[in-house]
Scaffold this active site. Structure first.
Site, mmCIF file in Angstrom:
data_model
loop_
_atom_site.group_PDB
_atom_site.id
_atom_site.type_symbol
_atom_site.label_atom_id
_atom_site.label_comp_id
_atom_site.label_asym_id
_atom_site.label_seq_id
_atom_site.Cartn_x
_atom_site.Cartn_y
_atom_site.Cartn_z
ATOM 1 N N ILE A 47 0.881 -1.168 0.000
ATOM 2 C CA ILE A 47 0.000 0.000 0.000
ATOM 3 C C ILE A 47 0.916 1.214 0.000
ATOM 4 O O ILE A 47 1.844 1.304 0.803
ATOM 5 C CB ILE A 47 -0.944 -0.014 1.213
ATOM 6 N N SER A 48 0.700 2.136 -0.924
ATOM 7 C CA SER A 48 1.585 3.296 -1.060
ATOM 8 C C SER A 48 1.550 4.172 0.179
ATOM 9 O O SER A 48 0.539 4.212 0.905
ATOM 10 C CB SER A 48 1.185 4.134 -2.278
#
Length: 214
Positions: free
Chosen positions: A59-60
């Site tokens: 997840i960024s």
């Protein structure tokens, strides 16, 4: 820790890093990032860092999500009606986009990630997000053209099918560069004739892969 105070601190950090679109900051404050990661990592949900989500994906970090979203909206008084996201991943970027645009069309090549994201987004009642398990490098041509396209994985060269699915005046935000190295975050705008490109600087993303997997 997932308190309102924790999210407020995150938004304060984003402001310090140059995120100044109040629409984006408001959504970042309200979106429950802890629901998009494994329970064991929930205490780190509002750190400004990328986190693993399994299957070799991440997840960024919130700053990157906010930066790409701000770049998509910059200078637009009217919100984009249709946005294509390449790489659903956990579903977090889709959840951030959903309150800001008309419809989100998101493509994920890994079916298990797509199914998990579908469940999370449905639980949040985000009915304007449409998910598809498919090869993201070919986009989602049946639902275009799009006012915006976000690519959440890096390719050495932009797949030609993606800018072709932009509407005139539409904007694509994507990292380009070698896998495992530093890439360049680019904005590509479709003009009446041709495209215009400029850089937002260096980033690091997982590679954009063709094909699909379970």
């Amino acid at each position: 820790m997932t308190s309102a105070r924790t999210r407020t601190r995150l938004v304060a950090r984003l402001r310090e890093q140059g995120i100044d679109d109040e629409r984006v900051l408001a959504v970042m404050r309200e979106t429950p990032r802890h629901l998009f990661i494994e329970e064991a990592l929930a205490s780190r949900a509002y750190e400004d860092t990328a986190l693993p989500i399994g299957l070799g994906q991440t997840i960024s970090q919130p700053y990157i999500v906010a930066r790409m979203t701000q770049a998509l909206l910059a200078g637009r008084e009217a919100l984009p009606l249709r946005v294509l996201e390449i790489g659903t991943g956990s579903g977090y970027q889709s959840a951030v986009l959903a309150p800001l645009v008309g419809q989100v069309y998101s493509v994920e090549r890994i079916e298990r990630l797509s199914l998990r994201a579908r469940a999370r987004l449905a639980a949040l009642g985000l009915r304007n997000v449409h998910l598809k398990h498919a090869d993201g490098s070919i986009g989602w041509p049946g639902c275009g053209p799009y006012d915006g396209i976000l690519v959440t994985a890096a390719a050495e060269r932009l797949p030609p099918a993606l800018p072709e699915q932009l509407a005139t005046g539409g904007r694509l935000v994507a990292p380009l560069g070698p896998a495992g190295g530093v890439q360049e975050l680019l904005i590509v705008e479709r003009k009446a004739i041709g495209y215009e490109t400029h850089s937002l600087g260096a980033v690091v993303f997982v590679p954009l892969l063709a094909g699909v997997q379970p």
